[in-house]
Design a protein around this motif. Structure first.
Motif, PDB file in Angstrom:
ATOM      1  N   LEU A  90       0.825  -1.209   0.000  1.00  0.00           N
ATOM      2  CA  LEU A  90       0.000   0.000   0.000  1.00  0.00           C
ATOM      3  C   LEU A  90       0.862   1.264   0.000  1.00  0.00           C
ATOM      4  CD1 LEU A  90      -2.727  -1.084   2.559  1.00  0.00           C
ATOM      5  CD2 LEU A  90      -3.107  -0.606   0.134  1.00  0.00           C
ATOM      6  N   ALA A  91       1.934   1.237   0.796  1.00  0.00           N
ATOM      7  CA  ALA A  91       2.825   2.395   0.838  1.00  0.00           C
ATOM      8  C   ALA A  91       3.489   2.611  -0.519  1.00  0.00           C
ATOM      9  CB  ALA A  91       3.875   2.211   1.924  1.00  0.00           C
ATOM     10  N   LEU A  92       3.953   1.524  -1.131  1.00  0.00           N
ATOM     11  CA  LEU A  92       4.620   1.627  -2.431  1.00  0.00           C
ATOM     12  C   LEU A  92       3.661   2.151  -3.495  1.00  0.00           C
ATOM     13  CD1 LEU A  92       7.335   0.988  -3.879  1.00  0.00           C
ATOM     14  CD2 LEU A  92       6.378  -1.273  -4.401  1.00  0.00           C
ATOM     15  N   GLY A  93       2.413   1.682  -3.441  1.00  0.00           N
ATOM     16  CA  GLY A  93       1.441   2.093  -4.445  1.00  0.00           C
ATOM     17  C   GLY A  93       0.838   3.455  -4.193  1.00  0.00           C
ATOM     18  N   SER A  94       0.926   3.945  -2.962  1.00  0.00           N
ATOM     19  CA  SER A  94       0.285   5.220  -2.630  1.00  0.00           C
ATOM     20  C   SER A  94       0.860   6.385  -3.423  1.00  0.00           C
ATOM     21  CB  SER A  94       0.416   5.501  -1.125  1.00  0.00           C
ATOM     22  OG  SER A  94       1.757   5.800  -0.764  1.00  0.00           O
ATOM     23  N   PHE A  95       2.129   6.287  -3.833  1.00  0.00           N
ATOM     24  CA  PHE A  95       2.785   7.387  -4.522  1.00  0.00           C
ATOM     25  C   PHE A  95       2.359   7.521  -5.979  1.00  0.00           C
ATOM     26  CE2 PHE A  95       5.310   6.623  -0.805  1.00  0.00           C
ATOM     27  CZ  PHE A  95       5.641   7.890  -0.387  1.00  0.00           C
ATOM     28  N   GLY A  96       1.506   6.610  -6.444  1.00  0.00           N
ATOM     29  CA  GLY A  96       0.981   6.734  -7.796  1.00  0.00           C
ATOM     30  C   GLY A  96      -0.371   7.406  -7.855  1.00  0.00           C
ATOM     31  N   TYR A  97      -0.954   7.687  -6.678  1.00  0.00           N
ATOM     32  CA  TYR A  97      -2.229   8.382  -6.614  1.00  0.00           C
ATOM     33  C   TYR A  97      -2.015   9.888  -6.596  1.00  0.00           C
ATOM     34  CZ  TYR A  97      -4.726   4.053  -5.332  1.00  0.00           C
ATOM     35  OH  TYR A  97      -5.284   2.807  -5.325  1.00  0.00           O
TER      36      TYR A  97
ATOM     37  N   SER B  10      -3.548   9.565  -2.259  1.00  0.00           N
ATOM     38  CA  SER B  10      -2.198   9.183  -1.850  1.00  0.00           C
ATOM     39  C   SER B  10      -2.066   9.172  -0.342  1.00  0.00           C
ATOM     40  CB  SER B  10      -1.173  10.140  -2.462  1.00  0.00           C
ATOM     41  OG  SER B  10       0.135   9.803  -2.069  1.00  0.00           O
ATOM     42  N   GLU B  11      -2.535  10.244   0.289  1.00  0.00           N
ATOM     43  CA  GLU B  11      -2.464  10.334   1.748  1.00  0.00           C
ATOM     44  C   GLU B  11      -3.296   9.244   2.406  1.00  0.00           C
ATOM     45  OE1 GLU B  11      -1.606  14.527   0.279  1.00  0.00           O
ATOM     46  OE2 GLU B  11      -2.935  12.865  -0.276  1.00  0.00           O
ATOM     47  N   LYS B  12      -4.465   8.938   1.836  1.00  0.00           N
ATOM     48  CA  LYS B  12      -5.354   7.929   2.422  1.00  0.00           C
ATOM     49  C   LYS B  12      -4.696   6.555   2.457  1.00  0.00           C
ATOM     50  CE  LYS B  12      -8.807   6.207   0.021  1.00  0.00           C
ATOM     51  NZ  LYS B  12     -10.118   6.068  -0.672  1.00  0.00           N
ATOM     52  N   PHE B  13      -4.074   6.159   1.345  1.00  0.00           N
ATOM     53  CA  PHE B  13      -3.487   4.829   1.285  1.00  0.00           C
ATOM     54  C   PHE B  13      -2.197   4.737   2.094  1.00  0.00           C
ATOM     55  CE2 PHE B  13      -6.504   4.234  -2.101  1.00  0.00           C
ATOM     56  CZ  PHE B  13      -6.811   2.884  -2.019  1.00  0.00           C
ATOM     57  N   LEU B  14      -1.418   5.824   2.128  1.00  0.00           N
ATOM     58  CA  LEU B  14      -0.221   5.791   2.955  1.00  0.00           C
ATOM     59  C   LEU B  14      -0.590   5.734   4.432  1.00  0.00           C
ATOM     60  CD1 LEU B  14       2.845   5.844   3.161  1.00  0.00           C
ATOM     61  CD2 LEU B  14       2.734   8.345   3.131  1.00  0.00           C
ATOM     62  N   SER B  15      -1.600   6.490   4.815  1.00  0.00           N
ATOM     63  CA  SER B  15      -2.059   6.465   6.203  1.00  0.00           C
ATOM     64  C   SER B  15      -2.553   5.079   6.583  1.00  0.00           C
ATOM     65  CB  SER B  15      -3.163   7.505   6.407  1.00  0.00           C
ATOM     66  OG  SER B  15      -3.633   7.469   7.742  1.00  0.00           O
TER      67      SER B  15
END
Length: 234
Positions: A74-81, A86-91
């Motif tokens: 999820l952290a790796l993929g969050s930077f593609g949003y 992006s913040e939602k998936f990293l959180s």
């Protein structure tokens, strides 16, 4: 039993240099993550996030260690949003670090996620957690000939087996967790599900070039306060 499929949708997009040719894999990954969000539950009263298991329409409040690769994914993929998503998936990735089993066979998934979270956020808490895990291995699993798993972490009863993935993956991710980010940098390499680094490449005019659009700085989010079948021969 098919969790590597979701991981590879994301990683094929990254290894393919995030070009339009591999964008469909990213799109499929984002669709699958919408489904994953429906499986997120939180413990009471501590409010730790975990991923339920789904069988048909039935959900089971159970998250094995094998699922602990998910925070790193999820952290790796969050930077593609874009902003917001992006913040939602990293959180969510930073919340999703609990597992409900009492046995420990030194699997790599938790340390794998700590590695990604450290590299992508710079939060030293993940290094501290990794160090605590390593010290626990040294204290509870170290034997004269190597390291063994525990049948129950509460009693300390050992299983007298050292799985191959402990050397191949767990220790590798621990090593990388305490290495400079320039050691196998994530803007040049992507790891397969067995922790082998593959170079991110494109081909232009017959020449191989390396390039990535991965952001080096995480979004401005407030930091809060895991796969049967993933490793087929384990």
């Amino acid at each position: 039993m098919g969790d590597s499929f979701y991981e590879y949708l994301l990683k094929v997009w990254i290894q393919g240099n995030k070009t339009s040719a591999v964008r469909p894999y990213r799109d499929m990954w984002e669709t699958s993550m919408k489904g994953l969000l429906t499986l997120i539950r939180r413990t009471t009263p501590s409010s730790f996030a975990y991923i339920c298991e789904k069988n048909g329409e039935s959900l089971t409040d159970k998250m094995d260690e094998l699922a602990c690769f998910a925070p790193g994914m999820l952290a790796l993929g969050s930077f593609g949003y874009g902003p917001g998503e992006s913040e939602k998936f990293l959180s969510l990735a930073e919340e999703d670090m609990t597992v409900g089993t009492s046995w420990n066979i030194l699997r790599p998934e938790t340390v794998e996620s700590l590695f990604y979270l450290w590299r992508l956020t710079g939060n030293k808490t993940y290094k501290e957690w990794g160090w605590n895990i390593f010290q626990a291995f040294e204290k509870n699993s170290r034997v004269e000939s190597g390291y063994v798993g525990l049948k129950d972490v509460n009693t300390g009863v050992k299983d007298n087996m050292m799985q191959s993935f402990f050397l191949a993956e767990t220790l590798k991710y621990l090593y990388l967790l305490f290495s400079p980010p320039t050691v196998i940098p994530l803007d040049e390499w992507v790891f397969n599900t067995e922790a082998h680094p593959l170079r991110i490449v494109t081909r232009n005019d017959g020449e191989r070039s390396v390039h990535s659009n991965m952001q080096h700085k995480p979004p401005n989010v407030r930091l809060p306060g895991r796969k049967e079948g993933r490793h087929g021969d384990e």
